[in-house]
Motif scaffolding. Sequence first.
Motif, short mmCIF file in Angstrom:
data_model
loop_
_atom_site.label_atom_id
_atom_site.label_comp_id
_atom_site.label_asym_id
_atom_site.label_seq_id
_atom_site.Cartn_x
_atom_site.Cartn_y
_atom_site.Cartn_z
N PHE A 84 0.83 -1.21 0.00
CA PHE A 84 0.00 0.00 0.00
C PHE A 84 0.86 1.26 0.00
N PHE A 85 2.06 1.18 0.56
CA PHE A 85 3.04 2.27 0.44
C PHE A 85 3.34 2.53 -1.04
N LEU A 86 3.64 1.45 -1.78
CA LEU A 86 3.96 1.58 -3.20
C LEU A 86 2.78 2.12 -3.99
N LEU A 87 1.59 1.59 -3.70
CA LEU A 87 0.39 2.07 -4.40
C LEU A 87 0.15 3.55 -4.12
N ALA A 88 0.30 3.97 -2.87
CA ALA A 88 0.06 5.37 -2.52
C ALA A 88 1.01 6.29 -3.27
N TYR A 89 2.28 5.90 -3.35
CA TYR A 89 3.25 6.75 -4.07
C TYR A 89 2.90 6.81 -5.56
N LEU A 102 6.27 11.08 -1.00
CA LEU A 102 6.89 10.18 -0.03
C LEU A 102 6.20 10.28 1.33
N GLY A 103 5.87 11.49 1.75
CA GLY A 103 5.17 11.66 3.02
C GLY A 103 3.81 10.97 3.01
N PHE A 104 3.09 11.10 1.90
CA PHE A 104 1.77 10.46 1.79
C PHE A 104 1.92 8.94 1.82
N ALA A 105 2.93 8.43 1.12
CA ALA A 105 3.15 6.98 1.08
C ALA A 105 3.53 6.44 2.46
N MET A 106 4.36 7.18 3.18
CA MET A 106 4.76 6.73 4.52
C MET A 106 3.59 6.75 5.49
N ALA A 107 2.75 7.78 5.39
CA ALA A 107 1.56 7.84 6.24
C ALA A 107 0.63 6.66 5.94
N THR A 108 0.54 6.30 4.66
CA THR A 108 -0.27 5.15 4.27
C THR A 108 0.31 3.86 4.85
N TRP A 109 1.64 3.73 4.81
CA TRP A 109 2.27 2.55 5.38
C TRP A 109 1.99 2.43 6.87
N LEU A 110 2.10 3.52 7.59
CA LEU A 110 1.86 3.50 9.04
C LEU A 110 0.45 3.03 9.36
N LEU A 111 -0.52 3.56 8.63
CA LEU A 111 -1.91 3.18 8.84
C LEU A 111 -2.12 1.71 8.51
N ALA A 112 -1.56 1.27 7.36
CA ALA A 112 -1.72 -0.12 6.95
C ALA A 112 -1.00 -1.07 7.90
N ALA A 113 0.21 -0.69 8.32
CA ALA A 113 0.97 -1.55 9.24
C ALA A 113 0.25 -1.71 10.57
N PHE A 114 -0.33 -0.64 11.06
CA PHE A 114 -1.10 -0.72 12.31
C PHE A 114 -2.27 -1.68 12.14
N SER A 115 -2.90 -1.65 10.99
CA SER A 115 -4.05 -2.52 10.75
C SER A 115 -3.63 -3.98 10.61
N PHE A 116 -2.57 -4.23 9.84
CA PHE A 116 -2.15 -5.62 9.60
C PHE A 116 -1.56 -6.28 10.84
N GLN A 117 -0.93 -5.49 11.73
CA GLN A 117 -0.33 -6.12 12.90
C GLN A 117 -1.36 -6.61 13.90
N LEU A 118 -2.64 -6.27 13.67
CA LEU A 118 -3.71 -6.79 14.50
C LEU A 118 -4.04 -8.25 14.19
#
Length: 269
Positions: A84-89, A102-118
Motif C-alpha cells: 500500500f506504500f507503493l500504491l500510494a506513491y 513520499l510523506g503520503f506513502a509513509m503515512a499510508t504505510w503506518l496506517l496499513a501496518a497498524f491494521s495488519f499487525q492486529l
Amino acid sequence: MTMLASIFSQIPLEALAVRMVATAVVVIAVSWAVGVFGPLVGGALAGLPVILGPGFYFLAAQASEAFVAQAASYALLSLCATQFFLLAYIVVAGRASPWIALGFAMATWLLAAFSFQLFPARPLIGVILFIAATGVCFRLGAKFATHQAPLKRKAGIALFAMRGMFAGVLVALITTAAGWLGAVGAGLLLAFPIGYALVALTVHQKYGAASVTALLHSAILGTVSLAGFCSALALTASYLPSSVALGIAMTTSVLVTFGLVSGVQFRRP
C-alpha cells in the motif's frame, strides 16, 4: 539522542561498522542495477532482501530462534503494508512533489501496518494477506503507471552511497534495539520500506513521475521476493540452525526474483 547513544553502546563499534557497511554495499549494488536495467527489471531487482537479509542475519546472531521466526512473521505482515506504500506513491506521484508523495506513502504505510499487525502473526495468514494486498495494489496501480518510460543509464554514485549508509544505520539501530522492540517491533521495522522510499525519492527527482510509477508498479511484484524470504524464514527458523534457515530464505528470495526478471524479459517485445 541519549536513547540512540544507549542503543549503540550495547555493541562494539567494530560490529556496528560491519552491520552498516555490509548493508550499504548490497544496497548500493542493487541501486546501481535499478538504474542500469530500467524500471521493469529494476523493480524486480529492488525486491531482493538487501535490507531484510543483513537485518535478520544480525538479528539471528543475538536473538533466539523463536524470536527470529516470530519477527519474520511480523515482517511478512509489514510487507502487506509495503504494497500500500507503493500504491500510494504511484497514485500521487504525477500530481505531487517527490517529498509530498513520499510523506503520503509513509503515512499510508503506518496506517496499513497498524491494521495488519492486529492479525495473528502466523506464516499462512501472512501469506494469504500478502497475496490479497498484492493483487489489489497491482491492479489499482496499473491505472497510474506508465511502463513505456525508461530510466536513464547514469546515476550518481554519491546518491547510492548515501542511500546505502542510511539503510545500514537503520539496520544497525533495529537489530541492536531488538530486545527493547520485541519481535513485533523488530519484524515490522526491519520490513519498513526504507529502500523503496529512497529509491522512489531518487528516481522521482532525477527521472520524473513516469519513471518512478513504472518502477514502483514493478516493485509491487518485486516485493513477492521479500515475502518469500520472510515466509521461508518464519517456517524454518524455529527448527533449523539460523545459518541454514537464512540460507533457505535467501535462496527462496533469489529464485523468486530470477523468475520475475525472466518473466519481464520474456514479455519484452
